[in-house]
Design a protein around this motif. Structure first.
Motif, short mmCIF file in Angstrom:
data_model
loop_
_atom_site.label_atom_id
_atom_site.label_comp_id
_atom_site.label_asym_id
_atom_site.label_seq_id
_atom_site.Cartn_x
_atom_site.Cartn_y
_atom_site.Cartn_z
N SER A 54 0.87 -1.18 0.00
CA SER A 54 0.00 0.00 0.00
C SER A 54 0.91 1.23 0.00
N GLY A 55 0.35 2.36 0.34
CA GLY A 55 1.17 3.56 0.48
C GLY A 55 0.93 4.60 -0.60
N ALA A 56 0.09 4.25 -1.59
CA ALA A 56 -0.14 5.19 -2.69
C ALA A 56 -0.89 6.43 -2.23
N VAL A 57 -1.91 6.25 -1.41
CA VAL A 57 -2.69 7.41 -0.95
C VAL A 57 -1.78 8.35 -0.16
N ALA A 58 -0.96 7.77 0.73
CA ALA A 58 -0.07 8.59 1.57
C ALA A 58 0.87 9.42 0.70
N GLU A 59 1.47 8.78 -0.29
CA GLU A 59 2.42 9.48 -1.16
C GLU A 59 1.69 10.52 -2.03
N ARG A 69 -6.09 13.74 5.24
CA ARG A 69 -6.59 12.68 4.37
C ARG A 69 -8.03 13.01 3.96
N PRO A 70 -8.32 13.09 2.67
CA PRO A 70 -9.69 13.44 2.26
C PRO A 70 -10.68 12.36 2.67
N LYS A 71 -11.94 12.74 2.77
CA LYS A 71 -12.97 11.76 3.12
C LYS A 71 -13.60 11.17 1.87
N ALA A 72 -13.71 12.03 0.83
CA ALA A 72 -14.40 11.58 -0.38
C ALA A 72 -13.59 10.52 -1.11
N ILE A 73 -14.30 9.46 -1.50
CA ILE A 73 -13.62 8.34 -2.17
C ILE A 73 -12.92 8.80 -3.45
N HIS A 74 -13.59 9.69 -4.22
CA HIS A 74 -12.96 10.08 -5.50
C HIS A 74 -11.67 10.85 -5.27
N ALA A 79 -5.68 10.67 -5.13
CA ALA A 79 -4.41 10.65 -4.38
C ALA A 79 -3.68 9.34 -4.66
N ALA A 80 -4.42 8.23 -4.68
CA ALA A 80 -3.79 6.93 -4.92
C ALA A 80 -3.16 6.89 -6.31
N ALA A 81 -3.86 7.48 -7.30
CA ALA A 81 -3.34 7.44 -8.67
C ALA A 81 -2.05 8.25 -8.78
N VAL A 82 -2.04 9.41 -8.11
CA VAL A 82 -0.82 10.24 -8.13
C VAL A 82 0.28 9.52 -7.34
N GLY A 83 -0.08 9.03 -6.18
CA GLY A 83 0.92 8.44 -5.27
C GLY A 83 1.49 7.13 -5.76
N ILE A 148 -9.16 1.17 0.11
CA ILE A 148 -9.39 2.52 0.63
C ILE A 148 -10.42 2.47 1.76
N ARG A 149 -11.42 1.61 1.61
CA ARG A 149 -12.47 1.55 2.63
C ARG A 149 -12.18 0.60 3.78
N PHE A 150 -11.56 -0.54 3.46
CA PHE A 150 -11.40 -1.55 4.52
C PHE A 150 -9.95 -1.90 4.83
N GLY A 151 -8.99 -1.26 4.18
CA GLY A 151 -7.60 -1.65 4.40
C GLY A 151 -7.39 -3.08 3.96
N ASP A 152 -7.89 -3.40 2.75
CA ASP A 152 -8.01 -4.80 2.41
C ASP A 152 -6.91 -5.36 1.52
N ASN A 153 -5.72 -4.78 1.60
CA ASN A 153 -4.63 -5.41 0.85
C ASN A 153 -4.22 -6.75 1.45
N ASP A 154 -4.66 -7.03 2.69
CA ASP A 154 -4.40 -8.35 3.29
C ASP A 154 -5.07 -9.43 2.45
N THR A 155 -6.35 -9.18 2.11
CA THR A 155 -7.09 -10.16 1.31
C THR A 155 -6.45 -10.29 -0.06
N LEU A 156 -6.10 -9.14 -0.63
CA LEU A 156 -5.48 -9.17 -1.96
C LEU A 156 -4.17 -9.98 -1.90
N ALA A 157 -3.41 -9.79 -0.83
CA ALA A 157 -2.14 -10.53 -0.68
C ALA A 157 -2.41 -12.03 -0.60
#
Ligand code: GLU
Length: 371
Positions: A54-59, A69-74, A79-83, A148-157
């Motif tokens: 992860s880390g894209a939103v932060a960057e 940190r913005p609240k709106a998903i878009h 931020a994730a796309a830039v980061g 973004i909503r659930f911190g779900d990179n664990d499942t993806l991993a």
């Protein structure tokens, strides 16, 4: 010394936002450099590594000059796309210092449930590993927002571990591992050094609440470990800030919590069926059918109590017992409307009721994966 883990050849290593985020000040570059170095050492020792990061939103927030940190998903997606550019740039430079190539892979959970995309992802990941490249996987936040909503990179991993038939999955987090109580509330809480993936008590330890970040986080980690166990992958949950953690775990040192895959790995096709995290419908079965499923039998209409959802032939549906306990996921041979007409009926009557028979089973055992 843990021999099984020491001998693990193919690794999936997941680094979460909590570790990669420098308290809201962009990426933790020092940490990232250190983890990349440890991964490079693993490669040198002949292990293969897929990194899930992860880390894209932060960057992205840093790059866009956003303090909060913005609240709106878009906006989070933006931020994730830039980061993601910065994240990949950082990994690319770090791995290059060790003479390693890295590759960007952006995936969604849905990529796993589409058979064609699943097979494509599998062959490209495997090819990258054969080439000695370090694939760096993140969720494709532009089109999916689970992480973004659930911190779900664990499942993806865990899905990636299934995809490449990994021997070990290392989930690096900001906690030392899984505790038998919440360590922030209870100073008697003990770290659980080892557990079996199918031990139900694990979920009790991991807590129910997703609102308490670390507890909710542990739950997704335990679920991820269970999912990974389907491909015979052992999971280790350990503190990412522990010096030399990746190297030490891979050398067999007992750090954090080890969740052992106790059952034999299921076939790749069944793993794929089980990766349908959002089945199209649900089928409640009676006790006899539940027993048949547990013994790896097929599901027949006679054992069905009710069916719901919105599915057609070929869709994945979840089978549950009458108490709502999920039992299995399988690819169904009939549409919902057809199933409703043949519920509770012996298979030999299917033709008389529907005017045709596709198959005598609602779900054939080859198309069924047990939970
Ligand atoms: N996949 C995203 C990332 O890498 C989401 C993490 C988050 O919500 O902070 O940043």
């Amino acid at each position: 010394m843990d021999e099984t883990i020491r001998q693990a050849r193919r690794w999936v290593i997941k680094i979460g936002s909590a570790l990669l985020t420098n308290d809201g000040a962009g990426l933790n570059h020092a940490g990232l450099k250190d983890w990349a170095e440890q991964i490079a050492r693993l490669r040198e020792s002949g292990r293969e590594v897929v990194l899930v990061s992860s880390g894209a939103v932060a960057e992205g927030m840093t790059r866009l000059g956003w303090k909060q940190r913005p609240k709106a998903i878009h906006e989070l997606q933006a931020a994730a796309a830039v980061g993601q550019m910065g994240l990949i740039q950082a990994y690319e430079s770090r791995f290059r210092e060790h003479g390693l190539h890295s590759a960007q892979i952006l995936l969604t959970h849905d990529d796993m449930t589409n058979r064609k995309r699943y097979l494509n992802a599998r062959s490209s990941l495997r090819t990258l590993l054969d080439l000695g490249v370090i694939p760096v996987v993140n969720e494709n936040d532009t089109v999916a927002i689970d992480e973004i909503r659930f911190g779900d990179n664990d499942t993806l991993a865990a899905l990636v571990a299934n995809l490449v038939d990994a021997d070990a999955l290392l989930l690096l987090t900001d906690q030392p591992g899984l505790f038998d109580a919440d360590p922030r509330m209870n100073d008697q809480a003990q770290l659980i050094p080892q557990a079996n993936a199918d031990d139900d008590a694990l979920l009790d330890f991991a807590g129910e609440s997703a609102s308490q970040l670390s507890l909710g986080g542990m739950r997704t980690k335990v679920m991820a470990a269970r999912r990974a166990a389907r491909s015979g992958t052992h999971t280790i949950i350990a503190a990412g800030r522990e010096p030399g953690v990746i190297r030490r775990v891979a050398d067999g040192e007992r750090l954090g919590t080890r969740i052992v895959a106790s059952r034999k790995p299921v076939t790749a096709r069944k793993q794929w069926i089980a990766s349908h995290m959002r089945p199209k419908g649900e089928i409640v079965v009676d006790k006899g059918a539940a027993k048949a499923l547990a013994e790896c039998g097929s599901l027949l209409p006679v054992g069905v109590i009710s069916a719901s959802g919105d599915f057609v032939r070929g869709d994945a549906v979840r089978c549950m017992d009458s108490e709502g306990q999920p039992l299995a996921c399988g690819l169904i041979n009939y549409d919902l409307e057809e199933v409703r007409k043949i519920i509770g009926k012996p298979s030999r009557q299917i033709e008389a009721i529907l005017g045709y028979v596709d198959e005598p089973e609602l779900i054939h055992r080859d198309n069924m994966a047990l939970y």
